[in-house]
Design a protein around this motif. Structure first.
Motif, PDB file in Angstrom:
ATOM      1  N   MET A 205      44.611 -25.791 122.310  1.00  0.00           N
ATOM      2  CA  MET A 205      44.487 -27.411 122.513  1.00  0.00           C
ATOM      3  C   MET A 205      45.819 -28.005 122.807  1.00  0.00           C
ATOM      4  N   GLY A 206      45.954 -29.088 123.648  1.00  0.00           N
ATOM      5  CA  GLY A 206      47.271 -29.752 123.444  1.00  0.00           C
ATOM      6  C   GLY A 206      47.541 -30.647 122.530  1.00  0.00           C
ATOM      7  N   LYS A 207      48.628 -31.561 122.612  1.00  0.00           N
ATOM      8  CA  LYS A 207      48.920 -32.651 121.805  1.00  0.00           C
ATOM      9  C   LYS A 207      47.735 -33.739 121.772  1.00  0.00           C
ATOM     10  N   ASP A 208      47.233 -34.003 120.761  1.00  0.00           N
ATOM     11  CA  ASP A 208      46.206 -34.978 120.581  1.00  0.00           C
ATOM     12  C   ASP A 208      44.805 -34.487 121.003  1.00  0.00           C
ATOM     13  N   GLY A 209      44.657 -33.119 120.919  1.00  0.00           N
ATOM     14  CA  GLY A 209      43.359 -32.754 121.636  1.00  0.00           C
ATOM     15  C   GLY A 209      42.590 -32.282 120.490  1.00  0.00           C
ATOM     16  N   PHE A 210      42.908 -32.479 119.120  1.00  0.00           N
ATOM     17  CA  PHE A 210      42.047 -32.218 118.071  1.00  0.00           C
ATOM     18  C   PHE A 210      41.514 -33.627 117.543  1.00  0.00           C
ATOM     19  N   ARG A 211      40.547 -33.433 116.867  1.00  0.00           N
ATOM     20  CA  ARG A 211      39.775 -34.657 116.100  1.00  0.00           C
ATOM     21  C   ARG A 211      39.473 -34.332 114.504  1.00  0.00           C
ATOM     22  N   CYS A 212      39.807 -35.355 113.982  1.00  0.00           N
ATOM     23  CA  CYS A 212      39.423 -35.410 112.452  1.00  0.00           C
ATOM     24  C   CYS A 212      37.928 -35.218 112.226  1.00  0.00           C
ATOM     25  N   VAL A 213      37.398 -34.390 111.584  1.00  0.00           N
ATOM     26  CA  VAL A 213      36.024 -34.049 111.454  1.00  0.00           C
ATOM     27  C   VAL A 213      35.218 -35.007 110.644  1.00  0.00           C
ATOM     28  N   GLU A 214      35.925 -35.914 109.862  1.00  0.00           N
ATOM     29  CA  GLU A 214      35.404 -36.976 109.043  1.00  0.00           C
ATOM     30  C   GLU A 214      35.170 -38.256 110.026  1.00  0.00           C
ATOM     31  N   CYS A 215      36.324 -38.674 110.646  1.00  0.00           N
ATOM     32  CA  CYS A 215      36.227 -39.966 111.250  1.00  0.00           C
ATOM     33  C   CYS A 215      36.393 -40.213 112.821  1.00  0.00           C
ATOM     34  N   ASN A 216      36.407 -38.807 113.161  1.00  0.00           N
ATOM     35  CA  ASN A 216      36.618 -38.508 114.716  1.00  0.00           C
ATOM     36  C   ASN A 216      37.915 -38.988 115.334  1.00  0.00           C
ATOM     37  N   GLU A 217      38.861 -39.432 114.700  1.00  0.00           N
ATOM     38  CA  GLU A 217      40.106 -40.130 115.163  1.00  0.00           C
ATOM     39  C   GLU A 217      40.974 -38.808 115.742  1.00  0.00           C
TER      40      GLU A 217
END
Length: 240
Positions: A1-13
């Motif tokens: 995954m690149g930078k900012d490719g992840f997501r918060c599992v709670e709020c999707n940010e």
């Protein structure tokens, strides 16, 4: 995954990282700046727990699998599920009848019929996925002006078909093909498809359900058309 490719599992940010690796093997889970909760609590969980939450169609588990992992087994899973579905259809077609002669031509005919069932199952799945993607392109991409990652959506659709693995018991206990059981498996798969679309697009449940219904309608039409075509071919061969 690149930078900012992840997501918060709670709020999707979006998040730049899931954890920070300090010296001596010390890991610290990243806290989401938006909801002040761990970005991905599942990185500490056992895979069995993640699987159970995915079966329960929890949004957090779907976000973990679709955004925060590099799981690329969707094509292998797809082929495996299609094989199970093809064998189930083939066994329902022929029942338990067997040929006593190993060289009987009927045995080889049945083998080609299995390949045909695999092709039909693959065709129906393709019709489902294409219809869903086209519908989302028109509604989300065209009307709402949002950008769609079709590759990610296709990956989500294929991974969310994991419920078809439940066909394995139906293949093993081949005399217990309950229509109710198969119907429940189909409903579970469609529910998982809907949840996957909702997680990817961060959309309402209504939109994801509508997309799945469009896909199911396309799949049904293709199945009926294929069945009529097969019956017509058989009538022509019988007439000849």
């Amino acid at each position: 995954m690149g930078k900012d490719g992840f997501r918060c599992v709670e709020c999707n940010e979006k998040a730049p990282e899931l954890h920070r690796d300090y010296s001596n093997g010390i890991l610290k889970i990243t806290i989401c700046e938006s909801c002040q909760k761990p970005v991905d609590k599942y990185i500490e969980y056992d895979p069995v727990i993640i699987l159970i939450d995915a079966i329960l169609c929890k949004t957090q588990a779907f976000r973990h699998i679709l955004f925060n992992t590099s799981l690329n087994i969707q094509w292998k899973l797809c082929v495996f599920c299609l094989l199970c579905e093809a064998y189930l259809r083939w066994s329902l077609l022929h029942g338990t009848e067997q040929s006593s002669d190993p060289a009987d031509i009927i045995r080889y005919t049945k083998e080609w019929e299995f390949y045909g069932m695999f092709g039909l199952a693959a065709l129906e799945l393709s019709a489902f996925c294409v219809a869903v993607l086209l519908f989302l392109m028109v509604v989300v991409g065209g009307l709402q002006g949002a950008t769609l990652d079709l590759r990610l959506l296709l990956r989500a659709l294929l991974l969310s078909c994991y419920g078809k693995v439940l066909l394995i018991p139906a293949v093993i206990w081949e005399h217990d093909h309950s229509p109710l059981c198969l119907g429940l498996i189909k409903m579970f798969v469609l529910t998982s498809n809907s949840q996957a679309i909702r997680v990817i697009l961060n959309s309402s449940r209504r939109l994801s359900l509508l997309a799945v219904c469009v896909g199911l309608l396309s799949e049904t039409c293709v199945a009926q058309a294929s069945e009529k075509l097969l019956w017509s071919a058989q009538d022509i061969l019988t007439f000849d």
